[in-house]
Motif scaffolding. Structure first.
Motif, PDB file in Angstrom:
ATOM      1  N   PRO A 150      90.830  61.560  29.969  1.00  0.00           N
ATOM      2  CA  PRO A 150      90.754  60.102  29.796  1.00  0.00           C
ATOM      3  C   PRO A 150      91.187  59.308  31.027  1.00  0.00           C
ATOM      4  O   PRO A 150      90.591  58.275  31.337  1.00  0.00           O
ATOM      5  N   MET A 151      92.232  59.788  31.727  1.00  0.00           N
ATOM      6  CA  MET A 151      92.706  59.060  32.905  1.00  0.00           C
ATOM      7  C   MET A 151      91.697  59.145  34.046  1.00  0.00           C
ATOM      8  O   MET A 151      91.518  58.185  34.805  1.00  0.00           O
ATOM      9  N   ILE A 152      91.042  60.295  34.178  1.00  0.00           N
ATOM     10  CA  ILE A 152      89.997  60.457  35.187  1.00  0.00           C
ATOM     11  C   ILE A 152      88.832  59.524  34.873  1.00  0.00           C
ATOM     12  O   ILE A 152      88.338  58.787  35.731  1.00  0.00           O
ATOM     13  N   MET A 153      88.393  59.527  33.616  1.00  0.00           N
ATOM     14  CA  MET A 153      87.267  58.683  33.206  1.00  0.00           C
ATOM     15  C   MET A 153      87.571  57.202  33.417  1.00  0.00           C
ATOM     16  O   MET A 153      86.717  56.439  33.872  1.00  0.00           O
ATOM     17  N   ALA A 154      88.775  56.791  33.075  1.00  0.00           N
ATOM     18  CA  ALA A 154      89.154  55.388  33.238  1.00  0.00           C
ATOM     19  C   ALA A 154      89.127  54.988  34.712  1.00  0.00           C
ATOM     20  O   ALA A 154      88.666  53.895  35.060  1.00  0.00           O
ATOM     21  N   GLY A 155      89.595  55.881  35.569  1.00  0.00           N
ATOM     22  CA  GLY A 155      89.542  55.607  37.004  1.00  0.00           C
ATOM     23  C   GLY A 155      88.114  55.476  37.500  1.00  0.00           C
ATOM     24  O   GLY A 155      87.779  54.541  38.243  1.00  0.00           O
ATOM     25  N   GLN A 156      87.239  56.396  37.080  1.00  0.00           N
ATOM     26  CA  GLN A 156      85.831  56.330  37.488  1.00  0.00           C
ATOM     27  C   GLN A 156      85.173  55.073  36.925  1.00  0.00           C
ATOM     28  O   GLN A 156      84.270  54.501  37.534  1.00  0.00           O
ATOM     29  N   GLY A 157      85.621  54.652  35.750  1.00  0.00           N
ATOM     30  CA  GLY A 157      85.037  53.469  35.120  1.00  0.00           C
ATOM     31  C   GLY A 157      85.200  52.193  35.918  1.00  0.00           C
ATOM     32  O   GLY A 157      84.456  51.218  35.719  1.00  0.00           O
ATOM     33  N   THR A 158      86.162  52.174  36.855  1.00  0.00           N
ATOM     34  CA  THR A 158      86.355  50.978  37.680  1.00  0.00           C
ATOM     35  C   THR A 158      85.132  50.696  38.551  1.00  0.00           C
ATOM     36  O   THR A 158      84.944  49.564  39.000  1.00  0.00           O
ATOM     37  N   VAL A 159      84.289  51.704  38.781  1.00  0.00           N
ATOM     38  CA  VAL A 159      83.022  51.492  39.497  1.00  0.00           C
ATOM     39  C   VAL A 159      82.159  50.498  38.715  1.00  0.00           C
ATOM     40  O   VAL A 159      81.639  49.521  39.263  1.00  0.00           O
ATOM     41  N   GLY A 160      81.995  50.750  37.411  1.00  0.00           N
ATOM     42  CA  GLY A 160      81.205  49.857  36.567  1.00  0.00           C
ATOM     43  C   GLY A 160      81.820  48.482  36.432  1.00  0.00           C
ATOM     44  O   GLY A 160      81.111  47.464  36.392  1.00  0.00           O
ATOM     45  N   LEU A 161      83.143  48.446  36.373  1.00  0.00           N
ATOM     46  CA  LEU A 161      83.856  47.170  36.275  1.00  0.00           C
ATOM     47  C   LEU A 161      83.530  46.294  37.478  1.00  0.00           C
ATOM     48  O   LEU A 161      83.192  45.108  37.333  1.00  0.00           O
ATOM     49  N   GLU A 162      83.595  46.861  38.665  1.00  0.00           N
ATOM     50  CA  GLU A 162      83.311  46.103  39.882  1.00  0.00           C
ATOM     51  C   GLU A 162      81.858  45.637  39.924  1.00  0.00           C
ATOM     52  O   GLU A 162      81.562  44.514  40.372  1.00  0.00           O
ATOM     53  N   MET A 163      80.944  46.486  39.456  1.00  0.00           N
ATOM     54  CA  MET A 163      79.528  46.110  39.462  1.00  0.00           C
ATOM     55  C   MET A 163      79.267  44.871  38.601  1.00  0.00           C
ATOM     56  O   MET A 163      78.622  43.921  39.032  1.00  0.00           O
ATOM     57  N   LEU A 164      79.803  44.873  37.383  1.00  0.00           N
ATOM     58  CA  LEU A 164      79.559  43.756  36.465  1.00  0.00           C
ATOM     59  C   LEU A 164      80.359  42.519  36.836  1.00  0.00           C
ATOM     60  O   LEU A 164      79.955  41.396  36.522  1.00  0.00           O
ATOM     61  N   GLN A 165      81.477  42.712  37.515  1.00  0.00           N
ATOM     62  CA  GLN A 165      82.237  41.549  37.978  1.00  0.00           C
ATOM     63  C   GLN A 165      81.454  40.779  39.046  1.00  0.00           C
ATOM     64  O   GLN A 165      81.558  39.563  39.151  1.00  0.00           O
ATOM     65  N   GLU A 167      77.866  41.157  39.506  1.00  0.00           N
ATOM     66  CA  GLU A 167      76.530  40.812  38.990  1.00  0.00           C
ATOM     67  C   GLU A 167      76.556  40.979  37.472  1.00  0.00           C
ATOM     68  O   GLU A 167      76.164  42.011  36.933  1.00  0.00           O
ATOM     69  N   SER A 168      77.000  39.959  36.772  1.00  0.00           N
ATOM     70  CA  SER A 168      77.224  40.067  35.326  1.00  0.00           C
ATOM     71  C   SER A 168      75.935  40.103  34.511  1.00  0.00           C
ATOM     72  O   SER A 168      75.959  40.442  33.330  1.00  0.00           O
ATOM     73  N   ASP A 169      74.809  39.736  35.133  1.00  0.00           N
ATOM     74  CA  ASP A 169      73.554  39.660  34.389  1.00  0.00           C
ATOM     75  C   ASP A 169      72.615  40.836  34.660  1.00  0.00           C
ATOM     76  O   ASP A 169      71.390  40.697  34.565  1.00  0.00           O
ATOM     77  N   LEU A 170      73.166  41.989  34.986  1.00  0.00           N
ATOM     78  CA  LEU A 170      72.334  43.176  35.169  1.00  0.00           C
ATOM     79  C   LEU A 170      71.632  43.532  33.859  1.00  0.00           C
ATOM     80  O   LEU A 170      72.201  43.404  32.777  1.00  0.00           O
ATOM     81  N   ASP A 171      70.394  44.009  33.977  1.00  0.00           N
ATOM     82  CA  ASP A 171      69.668  44.511  32.810  1.00  0.00           C
ATOM     83  C   ASP A 171      69.908  45.996  32.605  1.00  0.00           C
ATOM     84  O   ASP A 171      69.836  46.501  31.478  1.00  0.00           O
ATOM     85  N   MET A 172      70.200  46.700  33.703  1.00  0.00           N
ATOM     86  CA  MET A 172      70.269  48.159  33.642  1.00  0.00           C
ATOM     87  C   MET A 172      71.213  48.695  34.706  1.00  0.00           C
ATOM     88  O   MET A 172      71.308  48.140  35.804  1.00  0.00           O
ATOM     89  N   VAL A 173      71.918  49.772  34.360  1.00  0.00           N
ATOM     90  CA  VAL A 173      72.751  50.496  35.319  1.00  0.00           C
ATOM     91  C   VAL A 173      72.341  51.963  35.276  1.00  0.00           C
ATOM     92  O   VAL A 173      72.214  52.551  34.199  1.00  0.00           O
TER      93      VAL A 173
END
Length: 322
Positions: A150-165, A167-173
């Protein structure tokens, strides 16, 4: 094991001073050729050349002082190794890393530069992981997983967080998928901000356990082949399947030719060196595995650690003399 959006927010605060906020750049060439709006999240520009630093930092920073004093150990094909080694040096934690004999030489040498003990042993990642767990039991070190934590996944998840911060209106990742930790983390972050974004994973045809797990809804034992996307090959943890499938919308497969073409595309059109695993999303687009016309799309470009010999092979293959 399921992670929450709040876990990713916590990870972002925790690791911010250890990572680089990588560019999320508009790609005019891809956008024009695909009649879409394409953005590239360049984790290839991360401090260690890969997104893996994020998860390693989040995990190691949460170890107790007793665990740090006893030392840590991990297995990796190269990028996770460098992430662990970088953080271990920053925190002065004694570290052993088991790397398979098949790993690119550049990843082995880059890991050694951080001053950790590198053991090159095992025919592939799964074999090296088995060896590392044996050493863990013998030495009392703490094992740092590459993806199923879980801690590894949460760290990797910050990639997605930065992307949506940004460009919040993405249709697809679109996300390359190996062990599944990056995808689970990124998809959780993306859906936490905008549940309507479609999240699609990409695997090579020669190693497709997540493709099968997504469509069959269960773990299926596979025989894996070698791939230019070496960081995306190998077995998965069956315990992750429900969590993975809960946040992923689709999975597609790419062949080896499309991976090589995508590596060359990044060299030729973007003047960037990106490893085979890193171009998986781009390979899926240029081989028309995903329909993106008129959509706003973010692609995770996961790493830059491509062996110089492989760069030459690609250039020699696709550059035609006049």
């Amino acid at each position: 094991m399921f992670i929450q959006f709040t876990d990713i927010l916590g990870a972002k605060k925790r690791i911010d001073s250890f990572i680089r906020k990588t560019p999320f750049e508009y790609s005019p060439k891809l956008s024009e050729s695909l009649n879409a709006e394409i953005y590239l999240k360049l984790e290839s520009c991360q401090t260690t050349g890969s997104f893996k630093l994020r998860g390693a930092a989040n995990k190691i920073l949460q170890l107790t002082q007793e665990e740090k004093s006893a030392g840590i150990i991990t297995a990796s094909a190269g990028n996770h190794a460098q992430g662990v080694a970088y953080i271990a040096r920053a925190l002065n934690v004694d570290t052993v890393i088991v790397i398979p004999e098949s790993a690119p030489e550049t990843k082995i040498e880059n890991t050694k530069r951080y001053g950790v003990t590198v053991v090159v042993k095992g025919k592939d990642y799964d074999d090296s992981e088995r060896i590392a767990h044996e050493m863990e039991k013998q030495t009392g070190r703490t094992y740092i997983p590459a993806y199923d934590d879980p801690m590894i996944m949460a760290g990797q998840g910050t990639v997605g967080l930065e992307m949506l911060q940004e460009e919040s209106d993405l249709d697809m990742v679109i996300v390359p998928v190996g062990g599944g930790g990056l995808m689970t983390g990124v998809a959780t972050a993306v859906k936490g901000i905008n549940p309507n974004v479609k999240v699609i994973g990409v695997q090579p045809q020669v190693s497709k356990p997540w493709f099968e797990a997504f469509y069959q809804k269960k773990y299926i034992k596979e025989v894996f082949g070698d791939s230019w996307a070496d960081g995306l090959t190998g077995d998965i943890s069956a315990s992750m399947i429900n969590d993975f499938n809960a946040v992923v919308d689709d999975m597609v497969l790419i062949d080896e030719e499309s991976i090589q073409q995508a590596i060359f595309y990044m060299i030729d059109k973007h003047h960037l060196i990106v490893e085979g695993s890193g171009v998986a999303g781009i390979a899926a687009l240029i081989s028309e595995k995903i329909e993106v016309k008129d959509k706003k799309v973010g692609i995770v470009v996961t790493g830059s650690n491509l062996d110089t010999k492989r760069v030459k092979t690609i250039v020699d293959k696709y550059v035609k003399e006049d």
